[in-house]
Design an enzyme around this catalytic site. Structure first.
Site, PDB file in Angstrom:
ATOM      1  N   ASP A   1     148.593  59.053  17.811  1.00 38.38           N
ATOM      2  CA  ASP A   1     148.333  59.960  18.943  1.00 38.38           C
ATOM      3  C   ASP A   1     148.953  59.401  20.221  1.00 38.38           C
ATOM      4  O   ASP A   1     148.873  60.019  21.280  1.00 38.38           O
ATOM      5  CB  ASP A   1     146.837  60.282  19.087  1.00 38.38           C
ATOM      6  CG  ASP A   1     145.969  59.053  19.281  1.00 38.38           C
ATOM      7  OD1 ASP A   1     146.515  57.928  19.328  1.00 38.38           O
ATOM      8  OD2 ASP A   1     144.734  59.223  19.386  1.00 38.38           O
ATOM      9  N   SER A   2     149.625  58.240  20.113  1.00 36.19           N
ATOM     10  CA  SER A   2     150.474  57.757  21.212  1.00 36.19           C
ATOM     11  C   SER A   2     151.538  58.795  21.540  1.00 36.19           C
ATOM     12  O   SER A   2     152.178  58.720  22.584  1.00 36.19           O
ATOM     13  CB  SER A   2     151.131  56.429  20.836  1.00 36.19           C
ATOM     14  OG  SER A   2     151.738  56.501  19.560  1.00 36.19           O
TER      15      SER A   2
ATOM     16  N   GLU B   1     144.121  46.035  17.632  1.00 32.80           N
ATOM     17  CA  GLU B   1     144.998  46.159  18.806  1.00 32.80           C
ATOM     18  C   GLU B   1     144.487  45.295  19.951  1.00 32.80           C
ATOM     19  O   GLU B   1     143.317  45.379  20.339  1.00 32.80           O
ATOM     20  CB  GLU B   1     145.062  47.641  19.243  1.00 32.80           C
ATOM     21  CG  GLU B   1     146.004  47.862  20.421  1.00 32.80           C
ATOM     22  CD  GLU B   1     146.390  49.317  20.646  1.00 32.80           C
ATOM     23  OE1 GLU B   1     145.976  50.181  19.854  1.00 32.80           O
ATOM     24  OE2 GLU B   1     147.110  49.570  21.624  1.00 32.80           O
TER      25      GLU B   1
ATOM     26  N   ASP C   1     146.908  59.945  12.827  1.00 32.44           N
ATOM     27  CA  ASP C   1     145.750  59.687  13.690  1.00 32.44           C
ATOM     28  C   ASP C   1     144.850  60.906  13.778  1.00 32.44           C
ATOM     29  O   ASP C   1     145.332  62.030  13.967  1.00 32.44           O
ATOM     30  CB  ASP C   1     146.236  59.351  15.115  1.00 32.44           C
ATOM     31  CG  ASP C   1     146.209  57.866  15.412  1.00 32.44           C
ATOM     32  OD1 ASP C   1     145.431  57.136  14.776  1.00 32.44           O
ATOM     33  OD2 ASP C   1     146.984  57.445  16.298  1.00 32.44           O
TER      34      ASP C   1
ATOM     35  N   LYS D   1     143.629  57.919  10.300  1.00 35.67           N
ATOM     36  CA  LYS D   1     143.164  56.762  11.078  1.00 35.67           C
ATOM     37  C   LYS D   1     142.189  57.242  12.142  1.00 35.67           C
ATOM     38  O   LYS D   1     142.441  58.268  12.781  1.00 35.67           O
ATOM     39  CB  LYS D   1     144.350  56.041  11.730  1.00 35.67           C
ATOM     40  CG  LYS D   1     143.932  54.894  12.646  1.00 35.67           C
ATOM     41  CD  LYS D   1     145.073  53.953  12.946  1.00 35.67           C
ATOM     42  CE  LYS D   1     145.956  54.342  14.110  1.00 35.67           C
ATOM     43  NZ  LYS D   1     145.245  54.463  15.407  1.00 35.67           N
TER      44      LYS D   1
END
Ligand code: KIV
Length: 293
Positions: A68-69, A209, A111, A140
């Site tokens: 979703d970046s 992360e 995502d 995810k």
């Protein structure tokens, strides 16, 4: 002498419709487990469209994440919070088509966007179904604690799940910014508890992360059934992931410390992906003296 026919090439990109590439073994959960057992690092990059996904696959990247970046790198948003399930399905389907056209072998993760899994386990299942039907092999989702029952619900219904702990961008406002997580004893203990709960719930992958290198190395040893994939989490994880635009240096701002621009020494995008795969596999990326906390 007969003249060779002039061919125009494929317009608008060059993904061949029916691939002449040699057959490669598809990446699957058992294959990832074998790699882990053999001590081979797992490589992952994000991709949001057919062409980049196909090129990454052809370069040997095992896992493609439709992150979703894309909210930031494709849509120009300030965070991932504005990305919808519809957006995720659109990009997942584009990536899946790109992989099919080259008889791609990569494991495709999508995502679950903000607001698509927090309401109830049933809502999460409905969202996961849409992503799987768009072509994902795994979904995810971010966070620990409350997410474990949701992960178990999905896994029991045949949806492979990748969890995501540490800096979880969907909750950046609650975390107070993009900062390293798990630095204090208390923070590390919570992260460890969440990671173990997610493994018990059946998550077979875990993105870590912006987590201290030592903590993610320890977690990797404690999670034999859940492959840790690090981003800004040092070299001790089972694999690594980078955001496409960061690893290709398509970035106007200051790059995060954990990023490396693999395009800098490559003469093609495929070459940059190959350099990334090579560096992760031989342990030269990430370099804990430069890229870790
Ligand atoms: O959305 C994304 O690209 C991600 C990676 C940063 C792991 O979640």
């Amino acid at each position: 002498m007969t003249q060779a026919p002039v061919t125009a090439g494929t317009p608008y990109g060059t993904i061949p419709p029916a691939s002449p590439l040699p057959q490669r073994r598809p990446v699957s959960l058992p294959r990832l487990a074998q790699m882990r057992e053999a001590g081979e690092k797992i490589t992952m990059v994000t991709a949001y469209d057919a062409t980049f996904a196909a090129v990454a696959d052809a370069a040997g990247v095992e896992c493609i994440l439709v992150g979703d970046s894309l909210g930031m790198v494709c849509q120009g948003l300030h965070s991932t919070v504005g990305v919808s399930l519809q957006d995720m399905c659109y990009h997942t389907a584009s990536v899946a088509r790109g992989l099919h056209r080259v008889q791609g072998t990569a494991w495709l993760i999508a995502d679950m966007p903000y607001g698509s899994y927090a309401e109830s386990r049933e809502q999460a299942m409905r969202s996961a179904c849409e992503l799987m039907q768009a072509g994902a092999h795994m979904v995810k989702l971010e966070g620990g604690g409350w997410t474990a029952p949701t992960v178990q619900f999905l896994v029991e219904r045949g949806v492979p799940v990748c969890a995501h702990l540490g800096l979880t961008p969907q909750t950046v406002h609650a975390l107070g910014g993009y900062r390293v997580q798990g630095k204090s004893d208390e923070g590390a203990a919570t992260l460890r508890r969440h990671a173990l709960e997610l493994q018990d719930a059946g998550a077979s992958m875990l993105v870590l992360e912006m987590v201290p290198a030592q903590l993610s190395r320890e977690l990797t040893a404690e999670l034999p059934h859940c492959h840790t994939i690090g981003i800004g989490a040092g070299s001790g994880t089972a694999g690594q992931v980078l955001v496409l635009h960061d690893m290709l240096g398509v970035n106007l701002g200051k790059m995060a410390r954990f990023v490396h621009n693999f395009m800098a020494d490559a003469d093609s995008v495929k070459g940059a992906f190959e350099a990334y795969v090579h560096a992760v596999k031989n342990g030269s990326f990430p370099d804990d003296s430069k890229h870790a906390w």
